[in-house]
Write a protein that holds these residues in place. Structure first.
Motif, short mmCIF file in Angstrom:
data_model
loop_
_atom_site.label_atom_id
_atom_site.label_comp_id
_atom_site.label_asym_id
_atom_site.label_seq_id
_atom_site.Cartn_x
_atom_site.Cartn_y
_atom_site.Cartn_z
N ASN A 11 0.80 -1.22 0.00
CA ASN A 11 0.00 0.00 0.00
C ASN A 11 0.84 1.27 0.00
OD1 ASN A 11 -2.66 -1.18 0.06
ND2 ASN A 11 -2.21 -1.83 2.16
N VAL A 12 2.04 1.21 -0.57
CA VAL A 12 2.88 2.39 -0.67
C VAL A 12 2.83 2.92 -2.10
CG1 VAL A 12 5.22 3.31 -0.45
CG2 VAL A 12 4.40 1.60 1.18
N GLU A 13 2.50 4.18 -2.22
CA GLU A 13 2.41 4.84 -3.53
C GLU A 13 3.58 5.82 -3.63
OE1 GLU A 13 -0.65 7.95 -5.74
OE2 GLU A 13 -1.40 6.60 -4.17
N ASP A 14 4.48 5.58 -4.54
CA ASP A 14 5.69 6.38 -4.64
C ASP A 14 5.52 7.47 -5.69
OD1 ASP A 14 8.23 7.38 -4.61
OD2 ASP A 14 9.23 5.43 -4.65
N ARG A 15 5.39 8.72 -5.21
CA ARG A 15 5.27 9.86 -6.13
C ARG A 15 6.51 10.73 -6.10
NH1 ARG A 15 -0.63 12.50 -4.92
NH2 ARG A 15 -1.78 10.58 -4.49
N ARG A 16 7.59 10.25 -5.54
CA ARG A 16 8.81 11.04 -5.52
C ARG A 16 9.27 11.32 -6.94
NH1 ARG A 16 12.41 7.29 -1.93
NH2 ARG A 16 11.22 5.79 -3.16
N GLY A 17 9.62 12.57 -7.19
CA GLY A 17 10.04 12.95 -8.52
C GLY A 17 8.89 13.34 -9.43
N VAL A 18 7.66 13.14 -8.97
CA VAL A 18 6.49 13.55 -9.73
C VAL A 18 6.05 14.91 -9.22
CG1 VAL A 18 4.10 13.01 -10.35
CG2 VAL A 18 5.76 11.16 -10.06
N PRO A 19 6.17 15.97 -10.01
CA PRO A 19 5.84 17.31 -9.51
C PRO A 19 4.35 17.46 -9.25
CG PRO A 19 6.26 17.37 -11.87
CD PRO A 19 6.63 15.99 -11.41
N ALA A 20 4.03 18.14 -8.16
CA ALA A 20 2.64 18.50 -7.90
C ALA A 20 2.26 19.63 -8.86
CB ALA A 20 2.46 18.95 -6.45
N SER A 21 0.97 19.79 -9.11
CA SER A 21 0.54 20.67 -10.20
C SER A 21 -0.13 21.94 -9.73
CB SER A 21 -0.43 19.91 -11.10
OG SER A 21 -1.58 19.53 -10.37
N ARG A 22 -0.19 22.18 -8.43
CA ARG A 22 -1.08 23.25 -7.98
C ARG A 22 -0.34 24.42 -7.34
NH1 ARG A 22 -5.58 18.96 -5.81
NH2 ARG A 22 -6.31 18.37 -7.87
N GLY A 23 0.47 25.04 -8.10
CA GLY A 23 1.02 26.31 -7.68
C GLY A 23 2.21 26.24 -6.75
N PHE A 24 2.85 25.11 -6.65
CA PHE A 24 4.02 25.01 -5.76
C PHE A 24 5.17 25.82 -6.35
CE2 PHE A 24 8.00 22.64 -4.76
CZ PHE A 24 8.08 23.06 -3.44
#
Length: 284
Positions: A11-24
């Motif tokens: 149940n681990v979802e790895d989003r490292r390296g995936v940029p967030a899209s909401r104004g960061f």
């Protein structure tokens, strides 16, 4: 903590390296302001998020699952800890005739989109009841070690187990009831309820530690002290004293260092979730 040969969670979802899209814009774990750590076990992340769902553009970044590399030791570690919390809470829920729904744990870098909104790493680890996921930038563990002098793998495991404790509160309906009451309360009253909520999650983390130690023998000498040191390091009074020099009890949202240590220890020593009812305690 003996974890290298233990089972890992799926149940681990790895989003490292995936940029967030909401104004960061810029920043990261290295820019964390000390006072924000008082919020890093928050029960309502939406209050801390920088951009509302309504004002955010559609999420267009493709999410991808990154495999754990052989050197990705920390990702492996959190997966093992999560799996062990699953064993504990499945067993406890079965004792009460209930079914435990496992949360997802999302690894991210710098910023992330969740069902609760957009969050930067400075928010710290958090649980989002909207999608039943725990979110963590693993760089936070370096902050624990270097800035707050709370090193050790069991200190890190305590962080994860605390957030899973909020998931348990969500499944049991505790979170919804408390947050509903908080919305109708004064700021001081809401803060006092938040403290009880956080201390219960600390106790639940201790309950997990009880089973990890006594049922599965994962703990080593000094591990308990690591967790207690972490609990003490992020007490409201200690953080306020370090950041402003002034302690304001009415502004507490997570409990004092002594309270956090006491409730984690209660769960760890008893292994009994019934001992974690902070809402019925006159003295915390």
């Amino acid at each position: 903590m003996r974890w290298e040969d233990e089972e890992r969670s799926e149940n681990v979802e790895d989003r490292r390296g995936v940029p967030a899209s909401r104004g960061f814009v810029g920043g990261g774990i290295g820019t964390i302001i000390i006072v924000l750590v008082a919020l890093y076990f928050g029960i309502d992340p939406s209050m801390l998020l920088q951009t509302s769902q309504q004002s955010a553009p559609p999420y267009v970044t493709q999410q991808r699952q990154q495999p754990y590399g052989g050197q990705d030791r920390m990702a492996q570690f959190v997966s093992v800890v999560l799996a062990d919390t699953e064993k504990t809470w499945h067993g406890i829920f079965r004792q009460y005739g209930k079914t435990y729904r496992e949360p997802k744990l999302v690894l991210f870098t710098d910023a992330v989109d969740s069902a609760c909104g957009f969050a930067q790493a400075a928010t710290g680890p958090f649980y989002c009841p909207g999608d039943q996921k725990v979110y963590i930038d693993l760089g936070f563990f370096e902050e624990m070690k270097n800035r707050f002098q709370a090193p050790g793998d069991f200190a890190q495991a305590y962080v994860i187990a605390h957030e899973v404790g909020h998931h348990v509160q969500n499944l049991l309906g505790i979170a919804e009831k408390v947050q509903s009451t908080m919305r109708r309360a004064s700021k001081a009253q809401a803060n006092r309820l938040s403290v009880r909520m956080e201390l219960q999650a600390d106790c639940y983390a201790g309950v997990w530690g009880y089973y990890a130690d006594r049922s599965r023998g994962l703990l080593e000498t000094g591990d308990l002290e690591e967790a207690l040191g972490a609990a003490s390091a992020i007490g409201d009074d200690r953080i306020m004293r370090r950041t402003s020099g002034t302690v304001v009890p009415d502004a507490f949202t997570h409990g004092t260092s002594a309270q956090r240590v006491r409730w984690f220890r209660r769960g760890f020593e008893t292994g009994d979730v019934k001992q974690c009812n902070t809402f019925e305690e006159k003295s915390l």
